[in-house]
Design a protein around this motif. Structure first.
Motif, PDB file in Angstrom:
ATOM      1  N   SER A 146     119.674  78.532 126.350  1.00 54.03           N
ATOM      2  CA  SER A 146     120.154  77.195 126.725  1.00 54.03           C
ATOM      3  C   SER A 146     120.006  76.184 125.595  1.00 54.03           C
ATOM      4  O   SER A 146     120.453  75.045 125.721  1.00 54.03           O
ATOM      5  CB  SER A 146     119.379  76.695 127.946  1.00 54.03           C
ATOM      6  N   ASP A 147     119.403  76.578 124.501  1.00 51.01           N
ATOM      7  CA  ASP A 147     119.111  75.679 123.389  1.00 51.01           C
ATOM      8  C   ASP A 147     120.386  75.384 122.607  1.00 51.01           C
ATOM      9  O   ASP A 147     120.922  76.247 121.910  1.00 51.01           O
ATOM     10  CB  ASP A 147     118.059  76.331 122.490  1.00 51.01           C
ATOM     11  N   THR A 148     120.892  74.151 122.726  1.00 46.14           N
ATOM     12  CA  THR A 148     122.026  73.685 121.914  1.00 46.14           C
ATOM     13  C   THR A 148     121.614  72.413 121.173  1.00 46.14           C
ATOM     14  O   THR A 148     122.363  71.441 121.108  1.00 46.14           O
ATOM     15  CB  THR A 148     123.267  73.420 122.782  1.00 46.14           C
ATOM     16  N   ALA A 149     120.432  72.435 120.594  1.00 42.83           N
ATOM     17  CA  ALA A 149     119.781  71.227 120.091  1.00 42.83           C
ATOM     18  C   ALA A 149     120.482  70.633 118.879  1.00 42.83           C
ATOM     19  O   ALA A 149     121.181  71.319 118.122  1.00 42.83           O
ATOM     20  CB  ALA A 149     118.328  71.535 119.742  1.00 42.83           C
ATOM     21  N   ARG A 150     120.231  69.324 118.707  1.00 41.48           N
ATOM     22  CA  ARG A 150     120.585  68.609 117.488  1.00 41.48           C
ATOM     23  C   ARG A 150     119.341  67.887 116.997  1.00 41.48           C
ATOM     24  O   ARG A 150     118.441  67.548 117.763  1.00 41.48           O
ATOM     25  CB  ARG A 150     121.707  67.592 117.720  1.00 41.48           C
ATOM     26  N   GLU A 151     119.320  67.637 115.680  1.00 41.16           N
ATOM     27  CA  GLU A 151     118.166  66.967 115.101  1.00 41.16           C
ATOM     28  C   GLU A 151     118.617  66.067 113.963  1.00 41.16           C
ATOM     29  O   GLU A 151     119.573  66.383 113.244  1.00 41.16           O
ATOM     30  CB  GLU A 151     117.143  67.986 114.598  1.00 41.16           C
ATOM     31  N   ALA A 152     117.919  64.955 113.813  1.00 45.50           N
ATOM     32  CA  ALA A 152     118.143  64.046 112.692  1.00 45.50           C
ATOM     33  C   ALA A 152     116.784  63.643 112.141  1.00 45.50           C
ATOM     34  O   ALA A 152     115.859  63.324 112.906  1.00 45.50           O
ATOM     35  CB  ALA A 152     118.922  62.811 113.135  1.00 45.50           C
ATOM     36  N   THR A 153     116.643  63.683 110.823  1.00 42.68           N
ATOM     37  CA  THR A 153     115.380  63.318 110.187  1.00 42.68           C
ATOM     38  C   THR A 153     115.632  62.338 109.053  1.00 42.68           C
ATOM     39  O   THR A 153     116.729  62.269 108.490  1.00 42.68           O
ATOM     40  CB  THR A 153     114.641  64.551 109.625  1.00 42.68           C
ATOM     41  N   SER A 154     114.594  61.591 108.716  1.00 43.56           N
ATOM     42  CA  SER A 154     114.652  60.681 107.570  1.00 43.56           C
ATOM     43  C   SER A 154     113.302  60.731 106.871  1.00 43.56           C
ATOM     44  O   SER A 154     112.255  60.815 107.515  1.00 43.56           O
ATOM     45  CB  SER A 154     114.966  59.251 108.010  1.00 43.56           C
ATOM     46  N   THR A 155     113.335  60.677 105.551  1.00 41.92           N
ATOM     47  CA  THR A 155     112.112  60.745 104.752  1.00 41.92           C
ATOM     48  C   THR A 155     112.177  59.696 103.646  1.00 41.92           C
ATOM     49  O   THR A 155     113.206  59.557 102.977  1.00 41.92           O
ATOM     50  CB  THR A 155     111.941  62.131 104.101  1.00 41.92           C
ATOM     51  N   THR A 156     111.097  58.975 103.470  1.00 43.21           N
ATOM     52  CA  THR A 156     110.957  58.044 102.361  1.00 43.21           C
ATOM     53  C   THR A 156     109.688  58.406 101.596  1.00 43.21           C
ATOM     54  O   THR A 156     108.636  58.650 102.206  1.00 43.21           O
ATOM     55  CB  THR A 156     110.874  56.587 102.851  1.00 43.21           C
ATOM     56  N   TRP A 157     109.793  58.439 100.266  1.00 45.35           N
ATOM     57  CA  TRP A 157     108.680  58.866  99.422  1.00 45.35           C
ATOM     58  C   TRP A 157     108.512  57.874  98.286  1.00 45.35           C
ATOM     59  O   TRP A 157     109.475  57.477  97.621  1.00 45.35           O
ATOM     60  CB  TRP A 157     108.971  60.260  98.869  1.00 45.35           C
ATOM     61  N   ALA A 158     107.283  57.420  98.078  1.00 44.06           N
ATOM     62  CA  ALA A 158     106.970  56.513  96.969  1.00 44.06           C
ATOM     63  C   ALA A 158     105.725  57.032  96.255  1.00 44.06           C
ATOM     64  O   ALA A 158     104.771  57.478  96.906  1.00 44.06           O
ATOM     65  CB  ALA A 158     106.732  55.098  97.478  1.00 44.06           C
ATOM     66  N   HIS A 159     105.727  56.954  94.922  1.00 46.12           N
ATOM     67  CA  HIS A 159     104.645  57.532  94.135  1.00 46.12           C
ATOM     68  C   HIS A 159     104.481  56.711  92.861  1.00 46.12           C
ATOM     69  O   HIS A 159     105.464  56.413  92.166  1.00 46.12           O
ATOM     70  CB  HIS A 159     104.975  58.996  93.801  1.00 46.12           C
ATOM     71  N   VAL A 160     103.241  56.352  92.560  1.00 48.29           N
ATOM     72  CA  VAL A 160     102.902  55.670  91.312  1.00 48.29           C
ATOM     73  C   VAL A 160     101.761  56.446  90.663  1.00 48.29           C
ATOM     74  O   VAL A 160     100.780  56.797  91.339  1.00 48.29           O
ATOM     75  CB  VAL A 160     102.480  54.211  91.558  1.00 48.29           C
ATOM     76  N   ARG A 161     101.876  56.691  89.361  1.00 54.91           N
ATOM     77  CA  ARG A 161     100.837  57.401  88.615  1.00 54.91           C
ATOM     78  C   ARG A 161     100.502  56.637  87.343  1.00 54.91           C
ATOM     79  O   ARG A 161     101.394  56.216  86.605  1.00 54.91           O
ATOM     80  CB  ARG A 161     101.318  58.806  88.245  1.00 54.91           C
ATOM     81  N   LEU A 162      99.213  56.477  87.099  1.00 55.09           N
ATOM     82  CA  LEU A 162      98.729  55.873  85.861  1.00 55.09           C
ATOM     83  C   LEU A 162      97.891  56.921  85.140  1.00 55.09           C
ATOM     84  O   LEU A 162      96.986  57.522  85.731  1.00 55.09           O
ATOM     85  CB  LEU A 162      97.878  54.639  86.164  1.00 55.09           C
ATOM     86  N   ARG A 163      98.197  57.148  83.865  1.00 52.23           N
ATOM     87  CA  ARG A 163      97.494  58.187  83.108  1.00 52.23           C
ATOM     88  C   ARG A 163      97.100  57.646  81.741  1.00 52.23           C
ATOM     89  O   ARG A 163      97.891  56.985  81.064  1.00 52.23           O
ATOM     90  CB  ARG A 163      98.362  59.426  82.948  1.00 52.23           C
ATOM     91  N   SER A 164      95.868  57.960  81.359  1.00 51.17           N
ATOM     92  CA  SER A 164      95.366  57.581  80.041  1.00 51.17           C
ATOM     93  C   SER A 164      94.823  58.826  79.362  1.00 51.17           C
ATOM     94  O   SER A 164      93.981  59.534  79.931  1.00 51.17           O
ATOM     95  CB  SER A 164      94.262  56.524  80.171  1.00 51.17           C
ATOM     96  N   THR A 165      95.310  59.101  78.166  1.00 51.54           N
ATOM     97  CA  THR A 165      94.891  60.290  77.441  1.00 51.54           C
ATOM     98  C   THR A 165      93.965  59.913  76.297  1.00 51.54           C
ATOM     99  O   THR A 165      94.015  58.811  75.761  1.00 51.54           O
ATOM    100  CB  THR A 165      96.107  61.056  76.894  1.00 51.54           C
ATOM    101  N   GLY A 166      93.138  60.826  75.944  1.00 52.78           N
ATOM    102  CA  GLY A 166      92.170  60.632  74.874  1.00 52.78           C
ATOM    103  C   GLY A 166      91.169  61.763  74.925  1.00 52.78           C
ATOM    104  O   GLY A 166      91.468  62.860  75.374  1.00 52.78           O
TER     105      GLY A 166
END
Length: 641
Positions: free
Chosen positions: A267-287
């Motif tokens: 009986s499964d006649t499913a529908r699906e809707a998804t939404s994704t938001t992604w945010a990323h900040v990176r700070l790097r110091s080398t030495g």
């Protein structure tokens, strides 16, 4: 599977490799990986198996999404629903789909609601510089959920790629199928900006009943249609010679037919809707000491309708992550890495209620060149998670390279997986639950893992690997009916499982040169055997997701470029636990021309793809039908990509 079909599958994989005549250049050499230790290290020194797929290979292969790419990587079983990137579960070495950790530029991407959303990626393929797949546990370095392995997506901008590049492509087929892609990257003296967009649409195939007739729902014929859009923008800024700032914002929206994605019901006649938001900040110091700090957030929305007369289930999840770690070479033979992380997560759902909780952890890792040919890597982590309390996860790996032709390696590690929100709370707001029911009292999965293997390099550019692995998982989580008269699947800690397995791999990476121009051939073919023994199985019980991994699994992909010509092949053969077997293969061929009287390096390309060469009719999860054979043709215009 008929022998003729198996022979054809092998021939498809072998033919491009036969073109190689006696390493790809990328932002990172293919012999160097970052996933196993959080920092660049020779793959030979990790004591682990890490497979790399580069952007050049991705461009030559017949893929439209990350799940279509890693589906053919050794050690990975991708249980796909609907095809063309609609939805997939990732499993490694027989673990459940909740035991795979996915990283984007070093940061955890997993959704706290369910592992089913792991492939909802707001990251178009044009931005991916390389994919690293680490087999086996990595909880001691990355924390919970890294039980079966890690899939790590590293982007051009995240790696600091400064090359200007632009590309646009479109491909089309029948059933209103189209795929549009756009990628652009530009750099100034200190700053790099990038933008990438994907647009995928198909009417798909008609969903057929057991008698072969098309299923018609109240809204018309039921199909495997898909409408998916993703976009991502990023920036990499050199604040000084030693300090960089990297930031990314991305989104993904998709709407698709979801027939039997989660249930086996007719009986499964499913529908699906998804939404994704992604945010990323990176700070790097080398030495002398390299410091890295990450701050990231994920928002995910899901609307699932089993059939039109029922109100949809609506879920919104959120996750905020912060981490900091430092690495320092204490001596030329000893590198120490240590760090801490915090994780806040929550869900608002008309089916599961509103919940929020968190996790935190600290870890330390030492990589020691104990002798000129021996490397030891030891790590220890302590996590607190609302899903399981306090848990330690140690690991130890070793690699011995007596000659450049042979590496002997081994590892032992502990891992833990917290129950997801679906496993804890699904349907708990329903007065009369049916289908699945969550369990707030679940315990975490805990596992000990061990592996040993040998790598051979008999010829330049050729690697052969054999790995035996063992895992003991206690309190395995699954939805189960423990009695024949049960009316729903209840999430339970139902089993202890001992898994024995074998990975065999062959990989080739060779440059090509001829009168037609320069190029490369890369290929990887893998075989995995999984043998799982249950401890505590209840007679007559039905388990929904546990032990659905293929017992025998062969897969591989080959990419060839020579001058303007390119050829990509993907193929797999799988034997499911019920004994069913099937073979799937995809092809892509193309040719690029350098345009005269145009910008230097501007190229126009044509390509064609044939998906599901054998026109196999099959499903990888319940009865969710996979795409039938489809031929696509396309054009590509690119500068530096």
């Amino acid at each position: 599977m008929p022998l003729a079909r198996l022979a054809l599958l092998v021939a498809l994989l072998g033919a491009p490799a036969a073109l190689a005549q006696p390493t790809l250049q990328a932002t990172l050499p293919d012999s160097v990986v970052v996933t196993a230790t959080r920092g660049p290290v020779s793959a030979q020194q990790t004591g682990r198996v890490v497979q790399v797929v580069t952007a050049a290979e991705i461009a030559a292969l017949p893929v439209r999404s990350v799940d279509e790419l890693v589906r053919f990587v050794g050690g990975v079983e991708t249980q796909t629903r609907g095809g063309f990137g609609a939805q997939s579960d990732f499993t490694l070495r027989g673990a459940t789909f909740g035991g795979t950790l996915l990283l984007i530029d070093g940061v955890r991407f997993n959704d706290p609601m369910t592992g089913h959303f792991l492939s909802d990626l707001p990251l178009p393929l044009a931005e991916i510089a390389r994919v690293e797949v680490l087999r086996g546990p990595a909880a001691a370095v990355y924390g919970p959920d890294a039980l079966g392995g890690v899939i790590h997506l590293l982007t051009h901008t995240g790696l600091g790629d400064r090359a200007d590049a632009q590309a646009a492509s479109g491909s089309f087929s029948d059933d209103a199928t189209r795929f549009l892609e756009l990628g652009a990257r530009t750099a100034t003296e200190r700053t790099t900006f990038s933008l990438a967009v994907d647009d995928a649409r198909t009417d798909g195939d008609a969903v057929l009943a057991a008698d072969g007739t098309a299923i018609v729902g109240s809204d018309g014929p039921v199909r495997t249609d898909l409408d998916r859009r993703a976009a991502s923008a990023a920036m990499h800024l050199d604040l000084s010679e030693a300090t960089t700032l990297y930031a990314r914002l991305g989104g993904d929206r998709r709407d698709f037919g979801a027939t039997q994605f989660y249930t086996p019901f007719a009986s499964d006649t499913a529908r699906e809707a998804t939404s994704t938001t992604w945010a990323h900040v990176r700070l790097r110091s080398t030495g002398r000491t390299t410091w890295t700090a990450h701050l990231a957030g994920r928002l995910h929305g899901d609307t699932y309708t089993f059939f039109p007369s029922l109100a949809p289930n609506e879920h919104d999840t959120y996750r905020g992550l912060a981490s900091v770690y430092a690495a320092r070479d204490l001596t030329p033979a000893l590198r120490l890495t240590a760090g801490a992380n915090a994780d806040l997560r929550g869900i608002e759902s008309n089916n599961q209620g509103d919940h929020r909780d968190g996790a935190a952890g600290v870890f330390a890792q030492a990589l020691w060149l104990a002798a000129p040919s021996v490397t030891l890597t030891a790590a220890a982590r302590l996590d607190y998670d609302a899903g399981f309390g306090w848990e330690p996860t140690p690991s130890l790996s070793a690699a011995w390279t007596p000659t450049s032709l042979v590496t002997v390696r081994g590892a032992v590690a502990r891992a833990v997986r917290a129950p997801s929100y679906v496993e804890r709370y699904f349907n708990t707001l329903s007065p009369r639950p049916d289908g699945n029911l969550g369990n707030p009292d679940l315990r975490a999965e805990r596992a000990w893992n061990a592996e040993a293997g040998v790598d051979l390099a008999p010829l330049p550019g050729l690697a052969l690997r054999a790995t035996g692995f063992w895992r003991r998982t206690d309190d395995l989580i699954d939805f189960a009916k423990l009695t024949p008269d049960a009316t729903f699947f209840l999430a339970q800690n139902v089993l202890a499982v001992t898994t024995l397995g074998l990975d065999l791999d062959a990989e080739v990476r060779r440059p090509l040169r001829s009168d037609l121009g320069a190029g490369f051939v890369t290929g990887a073919v893998g075989y995995t055997l999984i043998d799982a023994a249950l401890d505590g199985e209840v007679a007559g019980a039905t388990y929904k997701y546990a032990l659905t991994n293929a017992r025998h699994h062969v897969r591989g992909q080959v990419a060839v470029r020579l001058g303007g010509a390119s050829l990509g092949v993907q193929a797999l053969w799988k034997e499911r636990p019920d004994g069913e077997t099937y073979a799937v293969a995809h092809l892509k061929g193309g040719y690029d021309w350098r345009l005269p009287l145009a910008a230097e390096g501007l190229r126009l390309g044509v390509f064609a793809e044939l998906h599901n060469v054998f026109d196999e009719r099959y499903a990888e999860v319940f009865g969710a039908p996979m795409p039938r054979r489809r031929l696509l043709g396309g054009l590509r215009l690119g500068l530096g990509m």
